[in-house]
Scaffold this motif. Structure first.
Motif, PDB file in Angstrom:
ATOM      1  N   MET A   1       0.830  -1.207   0.000  1.00 54.13           N
ATOM      2  CA  MET A   1       0.000   0.000   0.000  1.00 54.13           C
ATOM      3  C   MET A   1       0.865   1.258   0.000  1.00 54.13           C
ATOM      4  SD  MET A   1      -2.995  -1.133   2.698  1.00 54.13           S
ATOM      5  CE  MET A   1      -3.787   0.468   2.623  1.00 54.13           C
ATOM      6  N   MET A   2       1.994   1.206   0.742  1.00 48.89           N
ATOM      7  CA  MET A   2       2.880   2.374   0.764  1.00 48.89           C
ATOM      8  C   MET A   2       3.554   2.582  -0.586  1.00 48.89           C
ATOM      9  SD  MET A   2       4.634   2.318   4.555  1.00 48.89           S
ATOM     10  CE  MET A   2       5.254   0.639   4.409  1.00 48.89           C
ATOM     11  N   MET A   3       3.941   1.490  -1.248  1.00 50.15           N
ATOM     12  CA  MET A   3       4.604   1.609  -2.540  1.00 50.15           C
ATOM     13  C   MET A   3       3.649   2.112  -3.617  1.00 50.15           C
ATOM     14  SD  MET A   3       7.789   0.823  -2.182  1.00 50.15           S
ATOM     15  CE  MET A   3       8.394   0.391  -3.812  1.00 50.15           C
ATOM     16  N   ARG A   4       2.348   1.953  -3.403  1.00 50.02           N
ATOM     17  CA  ARG A   4       1.367   2.412  -4.405  1.00 50.02           C
ATOM     18  C   ARG A   4       1.472   3.920  -4.615  1.00 50.02           C
ATOM     19  NH1 ARG A   4      -1.134   4.406  -7.575  1.00 50.02           N
ATOM     20  NH2 ARG A   4      -3.152   3.895  -8.495  1.00 50.02           N
ATOM     21  N   GLY A   5       1.953   4.648  -3.602  1.00 54.24           N
ATOM     22  CA  GLY A   5       2.066   6.088  -3.732  1.00 54.24           C
ATOM     23  C   GLY A   5       3.223   6.553  -4.578  1.00 54.24           C
ATOM     24  N   VAL A   6       4.189   5.665  -4.850  1.00 54.50           N
ATOM     25  CA  VAL A   6       5.377   6.089  -5.599  1.00 54.50           C
ATOM     26  C   VAL A   6       5.615   5.264  -6.857  1.00 54.50           C
ATOM     27  CG1 VAL A   6       6.545   7.009  -3.565  1.00 54.50           C
ATOM     28  CG2 VAL A   6       6.855   4.605  -4.164  1.00 54.50           C
TER      29      VAL A   6
ATOM     30  N   SER B   1       5.946  -8.490  -2.684  1.00 59.92           N
ATOM     31  CA  SER B   1       5.137  -8.429  -1.465  1.00 59.92           C
ATOM     32  C   SER B   1       4.487  -9.782  -1.174  1.00 59.92           C
ATOM     33  CB  SER B   1       4.065  -7.352  -1.601  1.00 59.92           C
ATOM     34  OG  SER B   1       4.646  -6.080  -1.757  1.00 59.92           O
TER      35      SER B   1
ATOM     36  N   THR C   1      -2.556 -11.112  -0.501  1.00 60.95           N
ATOM     37  CA  THR C   1      -1.610 -10.049  -0.854  1.00 60.95           C
ATOM     38  C   THR C   1      -1.485  -9.902  -2.364  1.00 60.95           C
ATOM     39  OG1 THR C   1      -0.355 -10.451   1.168  1.00 60.95           O
ATOM     40  CG2 THR C   1       0.765  -9.246  -0.584  1.00 60.95           C
TER      41      THR C   1
END
Length: 208
Positions: free
Chosen positions: A1-6, A22, A80
């Motif tokens: 989810m955090m990597m989705r922002g970058v 993941s 996941t």
């Protein structure tokens, strides 16, 4: 989810790496990290003495424990992978490849985790080794290999789970290179056989 922002969604190597890395990380957390802690605790609390009294060969103890721990990862891996594929707009039609990735990558990591736990001179070191191994699986599995420095790419090639990550990532392509997928899975299987053999030897050594 955090990597989705970058990371941009869609058919690109970065999205493939994040989702596949993941998913395999779930296997690494259980098979490498928790198994190293489990066998480290068994060795240093006398638990191996109980297993040594059972009328079963050492390989059965190692294989049975590794299989039990690896089986716990199945729901988490599929959830996941499915959630990641949805978030990054990747196709879900080939998630069945995880039925091969989980046992093969799981065997390689479980054997390594068991060996770390059995060979560590102290229980705390077994825990540390398992956590460092999981951290390596995180950093070297989730990040796209092509963007890593060459020396780090060499380290990645030594990590068994990276071949499971690559095999899964290749299936996101419209026309997957199935020969390469089978090659990566074959490497996972060969490393798994070697790591489980090492874990069996470590078990015999620790149970003396």
């Amino acid at each position: 989810m955090m990597m989705r922002g970058v990371v941009d969604p869609g058919d690109n190597p970065s999205a493939h790496a994040v989702v596949s890395g993941s998913a395999v990380l779930v296997v690494a957390f259980v098979a490498l990290n928790l198994l190293a802690q489990y066998f480290g605790k068994l060795r240093h609390t006398g638990g191996l003495d109980h297993y040594a009294t059972l009328p079963v060969p050492p390989a059965s103890v190692v294989l049975g424990t590794a299989a039990a721990y690896a089986s716990f990862t199945v729901p988490g891996v599929f959830v996941t992978a499915a959630a990641g594929s949805w978030m990054f707009d990747l196709p879900m039609g080939r998630l069945w490849i995880l039925l091969a990735v989980i046992p093969l990558a799981g065997a390689a990591l479980a054997g390594l985790g068991a060996a770390l736990g059995l060979l560590a001179p102290r229980q705390e070191l077994a825990t540390l080794a398992g956590q460092l191994g999981m951290s390596a699986a995180l950093l070297l599995g989730v990040l796209p290999a092509s963007r890593l420095p060459v020396p780090v790419q060499w380290l990645r090639d030594l990590l068994p789970s990276s071949y499971g990550v690559d095999a899964f990532a290749l299936t996101f392509a419209p026309q997957p290179d199935w020969a390469r997928v089978l090659l990566d899975l074959g490497v996972c299987g060969a490393v798994g056989l070697g790591s489980l053999t090492l874990a069996t030897w470590a078990y015999r050594r620790a149970a003396r």
